[in-house]
Design a protein around this motif. Sequence first.
Motif, PDB file in Angstrom:
ATOM      1  N   SER A  72     -21.887 -35.547 -21.155  1.00 29.60           N
ATOM      2  CA  SER A  72     -22.583 -34.609 -22.035  1.00 29.60           C
ATOM      3  C   SER A  72     -24.029 -34.356 -21.613  1.00 29.60           C
ATOM      4  CB  SER A  72     -22.544 -35.117 -23.481  1.00 29.60           C
ATOM      5  OG  SER A  72     -23.181 -36.388 -23.586  1.00 29.60           O
ATOM      6  N   LEU A  73     -24.630 -35.277 -20.868  1.00 28.00           N
ATOM      7  CA  LEU A  73     -26.018 -35.112 -20.429  1.00 28.00           C
ATOM      8  C   LEU A  73     -26.099 -34.743 -18.946  1.00 28.00           C
ATOM      9  CD1 LEU A  73     -27.726 -38.110 -22.275  1.00 28.00           C
ATOM     10  CD2 LEU A  73     -27.655 -35.709 -22.968  1.00 28.00           C
ATOM     11  N   THR A  74     -24.976 -34.249 -18.405  1.00 29.64           N
ATOM     12  CA  THR A  74     -24.930 -33.882 -16.994  1.00 29.64           C
ATOM     13  C   THR A  74     -24.519 -32.428 -16.824  1.00 29.64           C
ATOM     14  OG1 THR A  74     -24.338 -36.142 -16.324  1.00 29.64           O
ATOM     15  CG2 THR A  74     -23.837 -34.373 -14.768  1.00 29.64           C
ATOM     16  N   GLN A  75     -25.239 -31.718 -15.977  1.00 34.16           N
ATOM     17  CA  GLN A  75     -24.862 -30.359 -15.603  1.00 34.16           C
ATOM     18  C   GLN A  75     -24.210 -30.413 -14.223  1.00 34.16           C
ATOM     19  OE1 GLN A  75     -28.745 -28.393 -15.976  1.00 34.16           O
ATOM     20  NE2 GLN A  75     -27.931 -27.228 -17.693  1.00 34.16           N
ATOM     21  N   HIS A  76     -23.058 -29.767 -14.109  1.00 27.56           N
ATOM     22  CA  HIS A  76     -22.319 -29.757 -12.853  1.00 27.56           C
ATOM     23  C   HIS A  76     -22.366 -28.367 -12.225  1.00 27.56           C
ATOM     24  CE1 HIS A  76     -20.327 -33.715 -13.382  1.00 27.56           C
ATOM     25  NE2 HIS A  76     -20.378 -33.420 -14.665  1.00 27.56           N
ATOM     26  N   TYR A  77     -22.606 -28.332 -10.925  1.00 27.76           N
ATOM     27  CA  TYR A  77     -22.632 -27.077 -10.174  1.00 27.76           C
ATOM     28  C   TYR A  77     -21.740 -27.214  -8.934  1.00 27.76           C
ATOM     29  CZ  TYR A  77     -26.938 -25.832 -12.744  1.00 27.76           C
ATOM     30  OH  TYR A  77     -27.871 -25.539 -13.710  1.00 27.76           O
ATOM     31  N   LEU A  78     -20.958 -26.168  -8.654  1.00 22.60           N
ATOM     32  CA  LEU A  78     -20.205 -26.096  -7.408  1.00 22.60           C
ATOM     33  C   LEU A  78     -20.713 -24.913  -6.600  1.00 22.60           C
ATOM     34  CD1 LEU A  78     -16.484 -26.814  -8.453  1.00 22.60           C
ATOM     35  CD2 LEU A  78     -18.125 -28.374  -7.382  1.00 22.60           C
ATOM     36  N   LYS A  79     -20.734 -25.080  -5.291  1.00 23.58           N
ATOM     37  CA  LYS A  79     -21.258 -24.035  -4.411  1.00 23.58           C
ATOM     38  C   LYS A  79     -20.286 -22.862  -4.302  1.00 23.58           C
ATOM     39  CE  LYS A  79     -23.417 -23.417   0.143  1.00 23.58           C
ATOM     40  NZ  LYS A  79     -23.804 -24.100   1.404  1.00 23.58           N
ATOM     41  N   TYR A  80     -20.857 -21.656  -4.323  1.00 22.51           N
ATOM     42  CA  TYR A  80     -20.083 -20.418  -4.196  1.00 22.51           C
ATOM     43  C   TYR A  80     -20.587 -19.617  -2.999  1.00 22.51           C
ATOM     44  CZ  TYR A  80     -17.200 -20.408  -8.413  1.00 22.51           C
ATOM     45  OH  TYR A  80     -16.231 -20.672  -9.341  1.00 22.51           O
ATOM     46  N   GLU A  81     -19.666 -18.888  -2.375  1.00 22.40           N
ATOM     47  CA  GLU A  81     -20.007 -17.981  -1.277  1.00 22.40           C
ATOM     48  C   GLU A  81     -19.251 -16.671  -1.476  1.00 22.40           C
ATOM     49  OE1 GLU A  81     -18.858 -20.236   2.138  1.00 22.40           O
ATOM     50  OE2 GLU A  81     -20.784 -21.286   2.279  1.00 22.40           O
ATOM     51  N   ASN A  82     -19.987 -15.573  -1.517  1.00 20.51           N
ATOM     52  CA  ASN A  82     -19.375 -14.242  -1.707  1.00 20.51           C
ATOM     53  C   ASN A  82     -18.502 -14.182  -2.952  1.00 20.51           C
ATOM     54  OD1 ASN A  82     -20.500 -13.316   0.801  1.00 20.51           O
ATOM     55  ND2 ASN A  82     -18.844 -14.384   1.871  1.00 20.51           N
ATOM     56  N   GLY A  83     -18.951 -14.824  -4.018  1.00 23.50           N
ATOM     57  CA  GLY A  83     -18.241 -14.760  -5.289  1.00 23.50           C
ATOM     58  C   GLY A  83     -17.073 -15.705  -5.431  1.00 23.50           C
ATOM     59  N   HIS A  84     -16.848 -16.562  -4.416  1.00 20.28           N
ATOM     60  CA  HIS A  84     -15.720 -17.494  -4.452  1.00 20.28           C
ATOM     61  C   HIS A  84     -16.214 -18.909  -4.159  1.00 20.28           C
ATOM     62  CE1 HIS A  84     -12.821 -14.167  -4.546  1.00 20.28           C
ATOM     63  NE2 HIS A  84     -13.551 -13.590  -3.600  1.00 20.28           N
ATOM     64  N   LEU A  85     -15.424 -19.892  -4.569  1.00 24.13           N
ATOM     65  CA  LEU A  85     -15.758 -21.273  -4.245  1.00 24.13           C
ATOM     66  C   LEU A  85     -15.925 -21.419  -2.733  1.00 24.13           C
ATOM     67  CD1 LEU A  85     -13.245 -23.115  -6.592  1.00 24.13           C
ATOM     68  CD2 LEU A  85     -15.734 -23.395  -6.663  1.00 24.13           C
ATOM     69  N   ALA A  86     -16.986 -22.080  -2.315  1.00 20.77           N
ATOM     70  CA  ALA A  86     -17.243 -22.263  -0.883  1.00 20.77           C
ATOM     71  C   ALA A  86     -16.118 -23.082  -0.257  1.00 20.77           C
ATOM     72  CB  ALA A  86     -18.585 -22.961  -0.679  1.00 20.77           C
ATOM     73  N   LYS A  87     -15.678 -22.669   0.931  1.00 18.23           N
ATOM     74  CA  LYS A  87     -14.595 -23.372   1.606  1.00 18.23           C
ATOM     75  C   LYS A  87     -14.979 -24.813   1.930  1.00 18.23           C
ATOM     76  CE  LYS A  87     -12.362 -19.316   3.642  1.00 18.23           C
ATOM     77  NZ  LYS A  87     -11.936 -18.642   4.914  1.00 18.23           N
ATOM     78  N   THR A  88     -16.247 -25.016   2.259  1.00 16.95           N
ATOM     79  CA  THR A  88     -16.752 -26.374   2.458  1.00 16.95           C
ATOM     80  C   THR A  88     -17.375 -26.833   1.148  1.00 16.95           C
ATOM     81  OG1 THR A  88     -17.242 -25.917   4.788  1.00 16.95           O
ATOM     82  CG2 THR A  88     -18.278 -27.854   3.805  1.00 16.95           C
ATOM     83  N   PRO A  89     -16.722 -27.730   0.413  1.00 15.56           N
ATOM     84  CA  PRO A  89     -17.165 -28.070  -0.942  1.00 15.56           C
ATOM     85  C   PRO A  89     -18.536 -28.736  -0.991  1.00 15.56           C
ATOM     86  CG  PRO A  89     -14.921 -28.846  -0.500  1.00 15.56           C
ATOM     87  CD  PRO A  89     -15.510 -28.448   0.816  1.00 15.56           C
ATOM     88  N   VAL A  90     -19.325 -28.303  -1.964  1.00 12.86           N
ATOM     89  CA  VAL A  90     -20.597 -28.968  -2.261  1.00 12.86           C
ATOM     90  C   VAL A  90     -20.726 -29.042  -3.773  1.00 12.86           C
ATOM     91  CG1 VAL A  90     -23.081 -29.026  -1.915  1.00 12.86           C
ATOM     92  CG2 VAL A  90     -21.626 -27.929  -0.200  1.00 12.86           C
ATOM     93  N   HIS A  91     -21.016 -30.238  -4.286  1.00 11.76           N
ATOM     94  CA  HIS A  91     -21.090 -30.496  -5.721  1.00 11.76           C
ATOM     95  C   HIS A  91     -22.476 -31.030  -6.052  1.00 11.76           C
ATOM     96  CE1 HIS A  91     -19.078 -32.704  -9.390  1.00 11.76           C
ATOM     97  NE2 HIS A  91     -20.010 -31.847  -9.764  1.00 11.76           N
ATOM     98  N   ILE A  92     -23.165 -30.354  -6.970  1.00 14.27           N
ATOM     99  CA  ILE A  92     -24.489 -30.787  -7.432  1.00 14.27           C
ATOM    100  C   ILE A  92     -24.381 -31.249  -8.880  1.00 14.27           C
ATOM    101  CG2 ILE A  92     -26.870 -30.085  -7.946  1.00 14.27           C
ATOM    102  CD1 ILE A  92     -26.431 -30.170  -4.998  1.00 14.27           C
ATOM    103  N   GLN A  93     -24.962 -32.415  -9.180  1.00 13.89           N
ATOM    104  CA  GLN A  93     -24.997 -32.923 -10.557  1.00 13.89           C
ATOM    105  C   GLN A  93     -26.449 -33.162 -10.956  1.00 13.89           C
ATOM    106  OE1 GLN A  93     -21.962 -36.067 -11.444  1.00 13.89           O
ATOM    107  NE2 GLN A  93     -21.611 -35.955  -9.235  1.00 13.89           N
ATOM    108  N   ILE A  94     -26.795 -32.673 -12.123  1.00 12.83           N
ATOM    109  CA  ILE A  94     -28.149 -32.868 -12.649  1.00 12.83           C
ATOM    110  C   ILE A  94     -28.036 -33.680 -13.938  1.00 12.83           C
ATOM    111  CG2 ILE A  94     -30.240 -31.748 -13.495  1.00 12.83           C
ATOM    112  CD1 ILE A  94     -29.649 -29.412 -11.672  1.00 12.83           C
ATOM    113  N   HIS A  95     -28.500 -34.934 -13.873  1.00 16.13           N
ATOM    114  CA  HIS A  95     -28.365 -35.862 -14.994  1.00 16.13           C
ATOM    115  C   HIS A  95     -29.685 -35.934 -15.776  1.00 16.13           C
ATOM    116  CE1 HIS A  95     -24.776 -37.410 -12.892  1.00 16.13           C
ATOM    117  NE2 HIS A  95     -25.526 -37.449 -11.810  1.00 16.13           N
ATOM    118  N   GLN A  96     -29.609 -35.789 -17.078  1.00 19.55           N
ATOM    119  CA  GLN A  96     -30.774 -35.965 -17.944  1.00 19.55           C
ATOM    120  C   GLN A  96     -30.823 -37.440 -18.328  1.00 19.55           C
ATOM    121  OE1 GLN A  96     -32.787 -33.133 -19.022  1.00 19.55           O
ATOM    122  NE2 GLN A  96     -34.248 -34.737 -19.575  1.00 19.55           N
TER     123      GLN A  96
END
Length: 216
Positions: A115-139
Amino acid sequence: MLLKTEIYHIKTIASLLFISVLSTSYLHAQVIDCNAAQPASIKKICHSNFKSLRHDLNAHYLTAYLVTDAPTRLIDDSNKLWLNFASQCKNTSCLKAQLNDRIEDFNFFTSMNQSLTQHYLKYENGHLAKTPVHIQIHQLSKDRIKIEGLAYRDPNRKTDAQTESLLAYTTPDKKNEILDNEHQCKYQLNFQKAILEIKTQQKGCDRFTGVYRLYD
């Protein structure tokens, strides 16, 4: 006091409701069904050698889907990326390792407070990036933020070279400029509602640059 017949009916209704929830979850969750036509990314996993691991994977996936407080769309999309990543494995040991790693991912979604974490996945040209990248921002607290990144590379490499990580600590008023403690890379973060853009001026630090979508 409830009669035995009433108790029986209550138990029956509760059981039917539980089964209904499970059935609905199976409809939405992307469990691996090797009896159905499958894309190339899943065919390797459907080999008989992985039957037990497949069963564990599906069970952990459904459990995460039912109990996590992370966005279920994140679980779905990250699973698509994982399947594509795991399909690159060239041998049995690689694929077994990826199956076990994904089970641990589901344990993370199940056991940790999201609940205190924001999750982001990388996108390229409007689609999920073929090479996955996951960003998490924890409060972590009112004045403390932890930013973690995980960029996938090649599952056939040695374990410590399959991914690249990012780790930074900052405060709410300084989260637009961060320093990666892992590689001393400086990044500029631009938050725009459901979009995060990451930039850098340093050479060799572009693994985490790009556009990300927020899952909420």
